[in-house]
Design a protein around this motif. Structure first.
Motif, mmCIF file in Angstrom:
data_model
loop_
_atom_site.group_PDB
_atom_site.id
_atom_site.type_symbol
_atom_site.label_atom_id
_atom_site.label_comp_id
_atom_site.label_asym_id
_atom_site.label_seq_id
_atom_site.Cartn_x
_atom_site.Cartn_y
_atom_site.Cartn_z
ATOM 1 N N ILE A 8 0.862 -1.175 0.000
ATOM 2 C CA ILE A 8 0.000 0.000 0.000
ATOM 3 C C ILE A 8 0.902 1.230 0.000
ATOM 4 O O ILE A 8 1.971 1.226 0.629
ATOM 5 N N ALA A 56 -11.880 4.183 3.920
ATOM 6 C CA ALA A 56 -10.729 3.539 4.563
ATOM 7 C C ALA A 56 -10.620 2.074 4.142
ATOM 8 O O ALA A 56 -9.523 1.581 3.837
ATOM 9 N N LEU A 57 -11.755 1.381 4.109
ATOM 10 C CA LEU A 57 -11.730 -0.034 3.712
ATOM 11 C C LEU A 57 -11.312 -0.167 2.249
ATOM 12 O O LEU A 57 -10.540 -1.068 1.890
ATOM 13 N N ALA A 60 -7.587 0.374 2.121
ATOM 14 C CA ALA A 60 -6.825 -0.688 2.765
ATOM 15 C C ALA A 60 -6.823 -1.968 1.933
ATOM 16 O O ALA A 60 -5.799 -2.650 1.831
ATOM 17 N N PHE A 61 -7.958 -2.288 1.330
ATOM 18 C CA PHE A 61 -8.032 -3.552 0.590
ATOM 19 C C PHE A 61 -7.685 -3.379 -0.882
ATOM 20 O O PHE A 61 -7.450 -4.353 -1.576
ATOM 21 N N SER A 63 -5.040 -2.181 -1.762
ATOM 22 C CA SER A 63 -3.591 -2.399 -1.842
ATOM 23 C C SER A 63 -3.259 -3.767 -2.417
ATOM 24 O O SER A 63 -2.178 -3.978 -2.942
ATOM 25 N N THR A 64 -4.168 -4.731 -2.301
ATOM 26 C CA THR A 64 -3.880 -6.057 -2.830
ATOM 27 C C THR A 64 -3.808 -6.038 -4.352
ATOM 28 O O THR A 64 -3.287 -6.955 -4.948
ATOM 29 N N ARG B 20 2.763 -3.161 6.181
ATOM 30 C CA ARG B 20 2.053 -1.877 6.109
ATOM 31 C C ARG B 20 0.609 -2.090 5.679
ATOM 32 O O ARG B 20 -0.301 -1.416 6.145
ATOM 33 N N ARG B 21 0.415 -3.075 4.807
ATOM 34 C CA ARG B 21 -0.928 -3.367 4.345
ATOM 35 C C ARG B 21 -1.809 -3.882 5.494
ATOM 36 O O ARG B 21 -2.957 -3.477 5.651
ATOM 37 N N ALA B 24 -2.733 -1.035 7.636
ATOM 38 C CA ALA B 24 -3.804 -0.238 7.026
ATOM 39 C C ALA B 24 -5.151 -0.927 7.200
ATOM 40 O O ALA B 24 -6.164 -0.279 7.497
ATOM 41 N N ARG B 25 -5.166 -2.247 7.050
ATOM 42 C CA ARG B 25 -6.426 -2.982 7.238
ATOM 43 C C ARG B 25 -6.897 -2.899 8.685
ATOM 44 O O ARG B 25 -8.086 -2.774 8.956
ATOM 45 N N LEU B 27 -6.308 -0.448 10.751
ATOM 46 C CA LEU B 27 -6.861 0.898 10.964
ATOM 47 C C LEU B 27 -8.258 1.013 10.357
ATOM 48 O O LEU B 27 -9.161 1.615 10.952
ATOM 49 N N ALA B 28 -8.433 0.432 9.182
ATOM 50 C CA ALA B 28 -9.748 0.503 8.531
ATOM 51 C C ALA B 28 -10.794 -0.239 9.352
ATOM 52 O O ALA B 28 -11.940 0.207 9.467
ATOM 53 N N LEU B 29 -10.399 -1.354 9.950
ATOM 54 C CA LEU B 29 -11.355 -2.099 10.773
ATOM 55 C C LEU B 29 -11.672 -1.354 12.062
ATOM 56 O O LEU B 29 -12.797 -1.413 12.561
ATOM 57 N N SER B 31 -11.763 1.847 12.215
ATOM 58 C CA SER B 31 -12.710 2.855 11.723
ATOM 59 C C SER B 31 -14.117 2.256 11.618
ATOM 60 O O SER B 31 -15.114 2.893 12.002
#
Lengths: 71, 186
Positions: A8, A56-57, A60-61, A63-64, B20-21, B24-25, B27-29, B31
């Motif tokens: 990411i 945000a989700l 975050a996702f 990035s895959t 890092r990924r 980030a996940r 943090l999103a969860l 949220s």
């Protein structure tokens, strides 16, 4: 074996961090309003919070699907 | 080698396992957890502990508070209103007015008491003025929840409901500001 790196970007991570800070501030504000008996703000706040979480989700996702730079 | 690795030469075997990924996940969860919390507050119809519930209107079960004449100026009496855990305080100000508030401090929930003509929270020394329950000193920033009381013809007092908290919208500045009154009279 050449495994593609999936990362990411720092910018996306920064945006997620900012969104989380906004969420914390929003939640604290909403909690204060509810304690003051002002429940009418809850639907709007829920909508805003849901939108922030969706962003945000997504970041975050997402990035895959992103091929990061080589290290 | 980066400067901080030289400064902190710790070789943690699992330090690279949290990418890092994944962060980030996470943090999103978190949220999403806040969103769930707001949704829970929205769906949860019962008011939170210490919170007012003006939408409920007059209480279907008024609570008897005794005779009004039993309470002298500067005195107070405790009672429970909504349920056995909903502690409230009835007081008579030095002006002779009867007021009732929920006893829960709006800072961290300690029980307030009426002392020296003001409501005092002993935990963190927060003070509220007795006329409207506004915080005047210390950490509390929100007013106390006020209980509506009714004096009946036989001299008895009853707690009959909850009053909406005073806000900037429903506060009558003209009526409440003594300086404005003086200017109007002049």
């Amino acid at each position: 074996m050449n495994i593609p790196r999936v990362r990411i970007s720092p910018a996306a991570l920064g945006v997620i961090l900012v969104l989380l800070v906004i969420q914390i501030y929003l939640f604290e504000t909403i909690l204060g309003a509810v304690l003051d008996g002002q429940r009418s703000v809850l639907p709007g706040a829920f909508g805003i919070s849901l939108a922030l979480t969706a962003i945000a989700l997504f970041l975050a996702f997402r990035s895959t699907l992103t091929r990061g730079s080589k290290e | 080698m980066t400067w901080w690795r030289r400064a902190f030469p710790l070789d943690l075997a699992e330090e690279s396992h949290f990418s890092r990924r994944e962060f980030a996940r996470f943090l999103a969860l978190v949220s999403a957890g806040f969103t769930t919390g707001i949704g829970f507050l929205w769906m949860w119809k019962k008011p939170l502990e210490g919170a007012s519930d003006p939408a409920s209107g007059p209480s279907g079960h008024p609570v008897a508070l005794g005779m009004a004449s039993d309470l002298k100026g500067g005195e107070s009496r405790l009672f429970t209103f909504r349920d056995a855990h909903d502690a409230c305080i009835l007081l008579r100000t030095s002006k002779g007015e009867l007021k009732a508030y929920r006893q829960t401090c709006t800072h961290l929930g300690c029980a307030v008491r009426f002392k020296n003509e003001r409501l005092e929270c002993p935990c963190h020394l927060g003070f509220f003025e007795p006329d409207r329950g506004f915080p005047v000193q210390g950490p509390p920033s929100r007013p106390l929840s006020a209980i509506a009381i009714e004096a009946r013809a036989d001299g008895s007092l009853w707690a009959v409901g909850e009053l909406p908290k005073p806000t900037l919208e429903n506060l009558n500045h003209r009526a409440d500001c003594p300086r404005d009154k003086t200017e109007v009279q002049a």
